[in-house]
Structure formats: structure tokens, C-alpha cells
Design a protein around this motif. Structure first.
Motif, PDB file in Angstrom:
ATOM      1  N   GLN A  74       0.975  -1.091  -0.038  1.00  0.00           N
ATOM      2  CA  GLN A  74       0.130   0.031   0.210  1.00  0.00           C
ATOM      3  C   GLN A  74       0.955   1.304  -0.023  1.00  0.00           C
ATOM      4  N   VAL A  75       0.520   2.213  -0.661  1.00  0.00           N
ATOM      5  CA  VAL A  75       1.344   3.500  -0.638  1.00  0.00           C
ATOM      6  C   VAL A  75       0.443   4.626   0.077  1.00  0.00           C
ATOM      7  N   PHE A  76       1.371   5.213   0.551  1.00  0.00           N
ATOM      8  CA  PHE A  76       0.616   6.574   1.429  1.00  0.00           C
ATOM      9  C   PHE A  76       1.520   7.810   1.038  1.00  0.00           C
ATOM     10  N   LEU A  77       0.763   9.023   0.534  1.00  0.00           N
ATOM     11  CA  LEU A  77       1.471  10.032   0.375  1.00  0.00           C
ATOM     12  C   LEU A  77       1.086  11.152   1.418  1.00  0.00           C
ATOM     13  N   ASP A  78       2.168  11.462   2.267  1.00  0.00           N
ATOM     14  CA  ASP A  78       1.780  12.578   3.201  1.00  0.00           C
ATOM     15  C   ASP A  78       0.733  12.006   4.276  1.00  0.00           C
ATOM     16  N   GLY A  79       0.906  10.587   4.289  1.00  0.00           N
ATOM     17  CA  GLY A  79      -0.009   9.987   5.598  1.00  0.00           C
ATOM     18  C   GLY A  79      -1.457   9.542   4.910  1.00  0.00           C
ATOM     19  N   LYS A  80      -1.584   9.796   3.609  1.00  0.00           N
ATOM     20  CA  LYS A  80      -2.893   9.421   3.211  1.00  0.00           C
ATOM     21  C   LYS A  80      -2.722   8.514   1.936  1.00  0.00           C
ATOM     22  N   ARG A  81      -3.719   7.269   2.260  1.00  0.00           N
ATOM     23  CA  ARG A  81      -3.416   6.184   1.233  1.00  0.00           C
ATOM     24  C   ARG A  81      -3.435   6.838  -0.508  1.00  0.00           C
ATOM     25  N   PHE A  85      -0.794   5.929  -7.038  1.00  0.00           N
ATOM     26  CA  PHE A  85       0.517   5.626  -7.263  1.00  0.00           C
ATOM     27  C   PHE A  85       0.841   3.995  -7.588  1.00  0.00           C
ATOM     28  N   GLU A  86      -0.337   3.190  -7.134  1.00  0.00           N
ATOM     29  CA  GLU A  86      -0.135   2.076  -7.113  1.00  0.00           C
ATOM     30  C   GLU A  86       0.269   1.158  -8.566  1.00  0.00           C
ATOM     31  N   PRO A  87      -0.436   1.572  -9.382  1.00  0.00           N
ATOM     32  CA  PRO A  87       0.004   0.710 -10.703  1.00  0.00           C
ATOM     33  C   PRO A  87       1.281   0.630 -11.045  1.00  0.00           C
ATOM     34  N   LYS A  88       1.815   2.100 -10.860  1.00  0.00           N
ATOM     35  CA  LYS A  88       3.438   2.381 -11.310  1.00  0.00           C
ATOM     36  C   LYS A  88       4.124   1.500 -10.367  1.00  0.00           C
ATOM     37  N   GLN A 107       4.709  -8.186   3.140  1.00  0.00           N
ATOM     38  CA  GLN A 107       3.702  -7.290   2.970  1.00  0.00           C
ATOM     39  C   GLN A 107       4.435  -5.701   3.180  1.00  0.00           C
ATOM     40  N   PHE A 108       4.306  -4.910   2.305  1.00  0.00           N
ATOM     41  CA  PHE A 108       5.035  -3.704   2.325  1.00  0.00           C
ATOM     42  C   PHE A 108       3.992  -2.490   2.485  1.00  0.00           C
ATOM     43  N   THR A 109       4.355  -1.292   3.347  1.00  0.00           N
ATOM     44  CA  THR A 109       3.651  -0.366   3.407  1.00  0.00           C
ATOM     45  C   THR A 109       4.759   0.691   3.150  1.00  0.00           C
ATOM     46  N   ILE A 110       4.273   1.543   1.872  1.00  0.00           N
ATOM     47  CA  ILE A 110       5.219   2.497   1.458  1.00  0.00           C
ATOM     48  C   ILE A 110       4.945   3.929   1.753  1.00  0.00           C
ATOM     49  N   GLU A 111       5.787   4.550   2.628  1.00  0.00           N
ATOM     50  CA  GLU A 111       5.228   6.148   3.091  1.00  0.00           C
ATOM     51  C   GLU A 111       6.182   7.056   2.700  1.00  0.00           C
ATOM     52  N   THR A 112       5.612   8.062   1.988  1.00  0.00           N
ATOM     53  CA  THR A 112       6.293   8.884   1.030  1.00  0.00           C
ATOM     54  C   THR A 112       5.960  10.131   1.146  1.00  0.00           C
TER      55      THR A 112
END
Ligand code: DP6
Length: 360
Positions: A74-81, A85-88, A107-112
Motif C-alpha cells: 500500500q502506498v501513502f503520500l503525506d500520510g494518506k493512502r 501511485f499503485e499501478p506504477k 507485505q509492504f507499506t510505502i510511506e512517502t
């Protein structure tokens, strides 16, 4: 060195869960990459200044799964899902799985988060993909006995970043990075970026880049589509040759510090890149009226003051104003007084050449 170099043989340590974090910068090309083949391989060599202030911070949290059939993240940008971004990232994981074989086991959590506003029109793919590649390489490093060198890991990070976004492979180190095999540059490779290996004159140290935010909207044509239009482009072969020649010409200029020769190449590269866009089929224009206003003001100012200010463009309307550190104060005044009015809400970002990503 070939791709197989980056396929790990085995890992000696087991990792159940953890977190790794990197801050990685954006970069600005002096000789541009535009046109690719195979799996993210460049049609010509390019060179860029790594930046400092425009960067992405990414944390990768990982936890071992019981099954390993598909990628789980799952990808989070500034704390929000941020599902957009996920298809890329999915595509990125598919491309790099052979080199990072444990991807499906976690299982990954990507926070960016980006240091620049997402809507600024500044591409976050170079900083974002390089930060994520570095996180994965750090994970790998933790699973391996110390048989590989620091250089190997940094090269592997660049190699993986390239598979996410071509220009991202130039964001791992600094301050001048070459990507693409070039006969005049020893060690250069299509597979990853390398530090520019020759003498660089003091004029180019701490080179300044003020990014004028002309248009903050979504681009009408993505870089990926733009690159694709270089296939069957009537001027493609000449363009690739021109870029490689420009890089050859830049070598003695970087050594001697000849700023006026530097300016000619850099500005010509920017306009040639946009000329390729305008002569693609379908054709498109990413510059805006204010992009041209700014370019004309820069030319007038240079003629009037003998300043060494110049501009470059990436795939968008924003203008990167480049100048030596010695002109920092005078050019800042000029930008504030004469150029900022052409920016959306008067906004610009002051940046400087930097030395690459850092573990945080
Ligand atoms: C104009 O690296 O964004 O900025 O490999 O498809 O992700 P992909 O393209 P990308 O292209 C960057 C093009 C450029 C020039 C450059 O940075 O060299």
C-alpha cells in the motif's frame, strides 16, 4: 557488467519485519534523455546535476507473509493512502522481481512525502523511484552477509531505480551523474548512472538551480508517452547523435570552466528536447507563454549584464534557471524582481547541486 550481476545468489539472514528509510533528490539533466529501447535503456547518454532541496522521503515497512503469490503493498503520500501511485509501483515490482526475489514474500507499506508540493509540476518520479529502490537495496543488504561493496549496492540501487523511471538512476549520487554508454566516458553504462569521472572546474561547484513554477497542473502528455513518440520520429537518429556529441563537447568545458560554452550546450539541449516534442506525431507543446517570456528575459538580462545565467527545461513548462554560485545574490534579485511575476502565485524553489541520497 550485465544484468545478471544484480541477481543475488542467496541470502544468509532471515528478516521477519522492519523498516528502512531514504531521502533521495530530484535531478536536472544538462544533456537530456529522450527516447528509449528495450527495458528502460536510453537511446543516448545523458548527464545531470543531482539536486538537494527537491527530494522525496520514503519509508518502507515490511512484514513477512505466509504466502507469496502476488505483490502486497500500500502506498501513502503525506500520510494518506494514494491508490493512484499503485499501478506504477506494481509495474516497477514486476520489472525488478528478478533482481529482488523476496518481493512477494513480504507485505509492504510505502510511506512517502515530497519536499515540493505534489501539484508543483515537478516530477517526483526520479526522487520517488530512487528512494524506493534504495529502501529495497537496504533490505537486501540486511539479509546478506557483507560480501558486497558499498559501490555494488549503490550501483544496484541506480540499476533498479532506472527500471522505475529512467532518469531516477541519476539520483542516487551526485553531483554530476552520467547515464548511458558513451565512448568518451569511462565506466559509463546504459544500465545505471555513474559519477562523472573527470575533473570539474570550480565554476561548476554548488551550481545553483532556481525552479520557476510556471504551470502547476498535470501535464497533457506524460514522459512515457513522449519517449514512445521517439520511435519512428523523423529526427530521432539525428537527435540521439546530437545528444552524444553535446556530451562529448561538454567534457573539456567542464574541465576548463568555460561558462559561455556551457550555456550554449545546455540551452540548446533544452530547446532540442522540446523541438522533438513539437515534431512528434502526434505533436505536442509543453511550454506555456510564460515559459517563453522567462526565456526571453533571461536572454535580455544576460546580454545586458554579462551574467552567466541560463535556462533548461524538463518535460514540462517550468523553467530551471541555472547559474554559478558566485552570482547567487545578483540573480536572486533578478528572479525576484523580473521573473517571479511569470510564475503561478509568484512561486519558485531555490535549489543547488547536491551529493545524492541519504539514509534517514
Ligand atoms: C525530459 O525519466 O521521466 O526529464 O523513463 O519513462 O520514467 P521514464 O521517463 P523520465 O524522462 C525524463 C526525461 C527528461 C530528461 C532527462 O531527465 O534526462
Amino acid at each position: 557488467m550485465t544484468d545478471t550481476q544484480f541477481i543475488p545468489k542467496s541470502y544468509s539472514k532471515n528478516l521477519d519485519n522492519g523498516q528502512v528509510s531514504w531521502q533521495s533528490p530530484s535531478n536536472i539533466a544538462l544533456v537530456k534523455y529522450w527516447g528509449k529501447y528495450g527495458e528502460q535503456l536510453p537511446k543516448n547518454a545523458s548527464i545531470s546535476f543531482t539536486l538537494s532541496n527537491c527530494n522525496t522521503k520514503t519509508s518502507l515497512r515490511f512484514k513477512k507473509k505466509s504466502t507469496s503469490e502476488s505483490f502486497t503493498f500500500q502506498v501513502f503520500l503525506d500520510g494518506k493512502r494514494e491508490e493512484s501511485f499503485e499501478p506504477k509501483i506494481q509495474k516497477f515490482f514486476e520489472r525488478i522481481e528478478a533482481y529482488i526475489p523476496f518481493l512477494k514474500a513480504y507485505q509492504f507499506t510505502i510511506e512517502t512525502s515530497n519536499s515540493f508540493p505534489h501539484s508543483s509540476g515537478i516530477a517526483s518520479s526520479a526522487s520517488g523511484m530512487s528512494a524506493l529502490a534504495l529502501c529495497l537495496v537496504s533490505m537486501e543488504q540486511q539479509m546478506s552477509a557483507s560480501e558486497n561493496t558499498k559501490e555494488y549496492y549503490s550501483q544496484k540501487a541506480s540499476f533498479l531505480a532506472r527500471l522505475g523511471s529512467g532518469s531516477a538512476c541519476r539520483s542516487i549520487e551526485g553531483d554530476l551523474i552520467v547515464w548511458g554508454k558513451h565512448p568518451d566516458i569511462e565506466g559509463s553504462s546504459n544500465l545505471f548512472g555513474v559519477k562523472y569521472p573527470y575533473t570539474v572546474h570550480a565554476n561548476f561547484k554548488n551550481y545553483q538551480d532556481t525552479i520557476l513554477l510556471v504551470d502547476k497542473g498535470e501535464k497533457q502528455v506524460s514522459s512515457t508517452v513522449g519517449h514512445d513518440l521517439m520511435h519512428n520520429h523523423p529526427f530521432a537518429e539525428q537527435r540521439f547523435e546530437q545528444a552524444n556529441n553535446n556530451l562529448s563537447q561538454l567534457l573539456p568545458i567542464l574541465e576548463s570552466g568555460d561558462l559561455s560554452a556551457f550555456i550554449k550546450i545546455v540551452e540548446s539541449e533544452a530547446l532540442s528536447l522540446h523541438a522533438m516534442m513539437m515534431t512528434s506525431m502526434p505533436y505536442f507543446i509543453l511550454m506555456k507563454p510564460n515559459t517563453l517570456e522567462i526565456i526571453n528575459r533571461i536572454w535580455e538580462y544576460r546580454a545586458k549584464t554579462k551574467s552567466n545565467i541560463c535556462f533548461t527545461l524538463d518535460a514540462g513548462a517550468n523553467v530551471h534557471v541555472l547559474y554559478p554560485e558566485t552570482e547567487k545574490e545578483t540573480v536572486a534579485l533578478f528572479i525576484e524582481k523580473e521573473l517571479s511575476s511569470f510564475c503561478k502565485n509568484g512561486e519558485f524553489i531555490s535549489d543547488v547541486a547536491g551529493f545524492g541520497a541519504i539514509s534517514i
